[in-house]
Scaffold this active site. Structure first.
Site, PDB file in Angstrom:
ATOM      1  CE  LYS A   1     -31.223  -3.296 -17.820  1.00  0.00           C
ATOM      2  NZ  LYS A   1     -32.293  -2.706 -16.978  1.00  0.00           N
TER       3      LYS A   1
ATOM      4  NE  ARG B   1     -45.273 -14.057  -6.290  1.00  0.00           N
ATOM      5  CZ  ARG B   1     -45.593 -12.862  -6.791  1.00  0.00           C
ATOM      6  NH1 ARG B   1     -44.891 -12.344  -7.804  1.00  0.00           N
ATOM      7  NH2 ARG B   1     -46.619 -12.193  -6.317  1.00  0.00           N
TER       8      ARG B   1
ATOM      9  CG  HIS C   1     -42.286 -10.027 -18.426  1.00  0.00           C
ATOM     10  ND1 HIS C   1     -42.001  -9.343 -17.270  1.00  0.00           N
ATOM     11  CD2 HIS C   1     -41.620 -11.215 -18.337  1.00  0.00           C
ATOM     12  CE1 HIS C   1     -41.195 -10.070 -16.509  1.00  0.00           C
ATOM     13  NE2 HIS C   1     -40.956 -11.217 -17.136  1.00  0.00           N
TER      14      HIS C   1
ATOM     15  CE  LYS D   1     -48.955  -2.561 -12.068  1.00  0.00           C
ATOM     16  NZ  LYS D   1     -49.660  -3.847 -11.916  1.00  0.00           N
TER      17      LYS D   1
ATOM     18  CB  THR E   1     -47.212   2.622 -17.610  1.00  0.00           C
ATOM     19  OG1 THR E   1     -47.354   1.427 -16.844  1.00  0.00           O
ATOM     20  CG2 THR E   1     -47.268   2.273 -19.091  1.00  0.00           C
TER      21      THR E   1
ATOM     22  CG  HIS F   1     -38.413  -4.715 -20.762  1.00  0.00           C
ATOM     23  ND1 HIS F   1     -38.691  -4.625 -19.410  1.00  0.00           N
ATOM     24  CD2 HIS F   1     -37.441  -3.812 -20.996  1.00  0.00           C
ATOM     25  CE1 HIS F   1     -37.925  -3.694 -18.872  1.00  0.00           C
ATOM     26  NE2 HIS F   1     -37.151  -3.190 -19.817  1.00  0.00           N
TER      27      HIS F   1
ATOM     28  CE1 TYR G   1     -47.401   0.359  -7.258  1.00  0.00           C
ATOM     29  CE2 TYR G   1     -46.664  -1.699  -8.259  1.00  0.00           C
ATOM     30  CZ  TYR G   1     -47.691  -0.885  -7.807  1.00  0.00           C
ATOM     31  OH  TYR G   1     -48.985  -1.311  -7.883  1.00  0.00           O
TER      32      TYR G   1
ATOM     33  CD  GLN H   1     -48.506  -9.847 -13.771  1.00  0.00           C
ATOM     34  OE1 GLN H   1     -48.127  -8.991 -14.575  1.00  0.00           O
ATOM     35  NE2 GLN H   1     -49.401  -9.586 -12.846  1.00  0.00           N
TER      36      GLN H   1
END
Length: 277
Positions: free
Chosen positions: A132, A145, A155, A212, A216, A158, A195, A150
């Site tokens: 993690k 990037r 995100h 994709k 989820t 988590h 993926y 995102q």
């Protein structure tokens, strides 16, 4: 020093002693096998890494705002492939050792003995916790990037909470029923990072990646099963650490809510929503 100042100082000293006593009391429940392992002796290194992670999220996009985005194509391929392999190893190591020890994957107490397979389970769960920390690089790559869209609440929540949550798991319960959650999550991550690895190869490969949204769905199934099993353990009086069972159920439920919201916003079109009414 007047009486009021002295009373305030005494109160502060008392509170510090109480907190330190609580800290020492919590430390007394440490699994003795992991006490001297990397990052396990104290929560402070984990908290420092977590603070640095949150600082990166705050200041990273500011730093990159006047700089050109990095491509990192093959670095991303190698990174995601490495994470895939690490999760696969952890998952199969936990499954193999659990079967060797005749684990009940729904309700199992932690065995703190030096049995070969129990130590391997504890070590695999430590690697799960450490993975993690490695996965903080997901966020770093988004930032450099310039993919800041995102960096959603889901995100950040988590990545940050999983690192902190599994420090507790590796520290106090590196085995028993904790094995099941870590093992299942690693299997899910094998599909997820596979993926990402393929997607990083570019448009020539991305056009074949139709699955994709099913990642989820798989995550939602994972967390739903986790809540059901957690509630089952509570209702059947499973002797695995009770407070952790409640925390796990609430934590898994929070992911159901957040991933459901993500699925609705990402994959359900307006026409799809109308069909459900």
């Amino acid at each position: 020093m007047d009486l009021k100042t002295a009373a305030i100082n005494d109160l502060i000293t008392s509170q510090i002693q109480t907190l330190f006593g609580f800290y020492k009391w919590c430390q007394s429940f440490t699994d003795p096998r992991v006490e001297n392992w990397l990052l396990m002796s104290s929560p402070f290194p984990t908290l420092v890494f977590l603070a640095l992670y949150l600082a990166m999220i705050k200041y990273g996009p500011i730093y990159m705002s006047k700089r050109k985005a990095f491509k990192l194509k093959w670095l991303l391929v190698v990174y995601n492939f490495g994470i895939t392999m690490l999760n696969a190893w952890i998952a199969f190591e936990l499954l193999y050792c659990g079967l060797k020890r005749n684990y009940n994957f729904i309700c199992q107490l932690v065995d703190t003995s030096d049995d070969e397979y129990e130590v391997r389970i504890a070590r695999a769960i430590w690697w799960y916790y450490f993975s993690k920390l490695i996965e903080f690089m997901d966020t770093f790559f988004f930032i450099v990037r310039k993919k800041t869209r995102q960096l959603t609440f889901l995100h950040i929540y988590h990545h940050s909470t999983m690192f902190a949550f599994w420090w507790v798991g590796a520290k106090f319960v590196p085995g028993g029923s904790a094995l099941t959650g870590a093992m299942v999550n690693c299997f899910v991550h094998v599909f997820m990072y596979s993926y990402y690895c393929l997607a990083a190869m570019g448009p020539s490969v991305q056009k074949f990646l139709w699955w994709k949204k099913y990642l989820t769905i798989l995550q939602l199934i994972q967390f739903t099963i986790g809540v059901v099993l957690g509630l089952h353990a509570i209702m059947t009086q499973c002797q695995f650490t009770r407070w952790m069972q409640y925390v796990f159920v609430c934590y898994a439920f929070s992911f159901i809510v957040l991933f459901s919201n993500f699925y609705n916003h990402t994959y359900l079109t307006e026409s799809d929503k109308k069909k459900t009414y």
